[in-house]
Enzyme design. Structure first.
Site, mmCIF file in Angstrom:
data_model
loop_
_atom_site.group_PDB
_atom_site.id
_atom_site.type_symbol
_atom_site.label_atom_id
_atom_site.label_comp_id
_atom_site.label_asym_id
_atom_site.label_seq_id
_atom_site.Cartn_x
_atom_site.Cartn_y
_atom_site.Cartn_z
ATOM 1 N N ASP A 136 -42.531 104.811 96.632
ATOM 2 C CA ASP A 136 -42.780 103.746 95.655
ATOM 3 C C ASP A 136 -41.461 103.403 94.974
ATOM 4 O OD1 ASP A 136 -45.528 103.934 96.191
ATOM 5 O OD2 ASP A 136 -45.766 105.494 94.674
ATOM 6 N N ASP A 189 -48.255 110.710 101.780
ATOM 7 C CA ASP A 189 -48.313 110.176 103.152
ATOM 8 C C ASP A 189 -46.935 109.848 103.720
ATOM 9 O OD1 ASP A 189 -47.549 107.874 101.830
ATOM 10 O OD2 ASP A 189 -49.287 106.686 102.429
ATOM 11 N N GLU A 194 -46.048 102.866 85.117
ATOM 12 C CA GLU A 194 -45.543 103.148 86.464
ATOM 13 C C GLU A 194 -44.155 103.787 86.452
ATOM 14 O OE1 GLU A 194 -46.912 103.219 89.297
ATOM 15 O OE2 GLU A 194 -48.789 102.200 88.903
ATOM 16 N N ASN A 200 -44.631 109.667 98.151
ATOM 17 C CA ASN A 200 -46.071 109.923 98.210
ATOM 18 C C ASN A 200 -46.405 110.953 99.277
ATOM 19 O OD1 ASN A 200 -46.866 107.734 96.308
ATOM 20 N ND2 ASN A 200 -45.906 106.474 97.881
ATOM 21 N N SER A 248 -44.761 107.741 102.454
ATOM 22 C CA SER A 248 -44.236 106.465 101.961
ATOM 23 C C SER A 248 -43.590 106.700 100.592
ATOM 24 C CB SER A 248 -45.362 105.432 101.843
ATOM 25 O OG SER A 248 -46.280 105.816 100.848
ATOM 26 N N ASN A 296 -45.095 100.038 96.878
ATOM 27 C CA ASN A 296 -45.191 100.982 97.991
ATOM 28 C C ASN A 296 -44.613 100.471 99.315
ATOM 29 O OD1 ASN A 296 -47.150 102.015 100.406
ATOM 30 N ND2 ASN A 296 -46.659 103.630 98.944
#
Ligand code: NAG
Length: 148
Positions: free
Chosen positions: A71, A67, A54, A65, A69, A78
């Site tokens: 991380d 959309d 990750e 991201n 959002s 998220n």
């Protein structure tokens, strides 16, 4: 004088920056301290693999991201579901600010990860876990590490 100050300021910033990437065995110790070993049946090897795929152990990693959002941190947690960054709607299921997930002590990160992994899909919540860690030999992640 000014130059010396500048040099020490820069090296201080560099040191800070470097401290944000945690060494593998130090990561193991921190995750162990936060009781992730064996949590929901996952070993430290599992958590180390997840953290590496990750974030490469980068505690300050933030990724945007598609959309809108973001991380956050070593587990790339998220903001749409788990933490609030006040940038877009969040369910805030871990009830914390996303910036807490960047703290190198991993306290909030471990607490939120416990909440996530307690759901029915476990570590499969993380697509990178499924792709790169699940079902693979993982014992080498702890090679040379002692938890004491
Ligand atoms: C860690 O993540 C931050 C934020 O995403 C990035 O700016 C930095 O370059 C990363 N550090 C390393 C060593 O990859």
């Amino acid at each position: 004088m000014t130059r010396a100050l500048l040099v020490s300021l820069v090296s201080c910033l560099l040191a800070l920056h470097q401290a944000r990437v945690i060494q593998r065995c130090d990561m193991a110790k921190l995750l162990y301290k936060e009781d992730l070993h064996g949590f929901e049946g996952y070993s430290l090897n599992d958590w180390l693999c997840l953290a590496f795929v990750e974030s490469k152990f980068n505690t300050s990693k933030i990724n945007e991201n598609a959309d809108g959002s973001f991380d956050y941190g070593v587990f790339q947690i998220n903001s749409h579901y788990w933490c609030n960054d006040y940038l877009s709607h969040s369910e805030n299921l871990c009830q914390m600010d996303c910036t807490e997930l960047l703290n190198p002590d991993l306290l909030s990160t471990a607490n939120c990860a416990k909440k996530i992994v307690s759901g029915e899909s476990g570590l499969n919540n993380w697509i990178n876990w499924k792709l790169h860690c699940s079902g693979r030999p993982l014992s080498y992640w702890m090679t040379g590490c002692s938890l004491a």
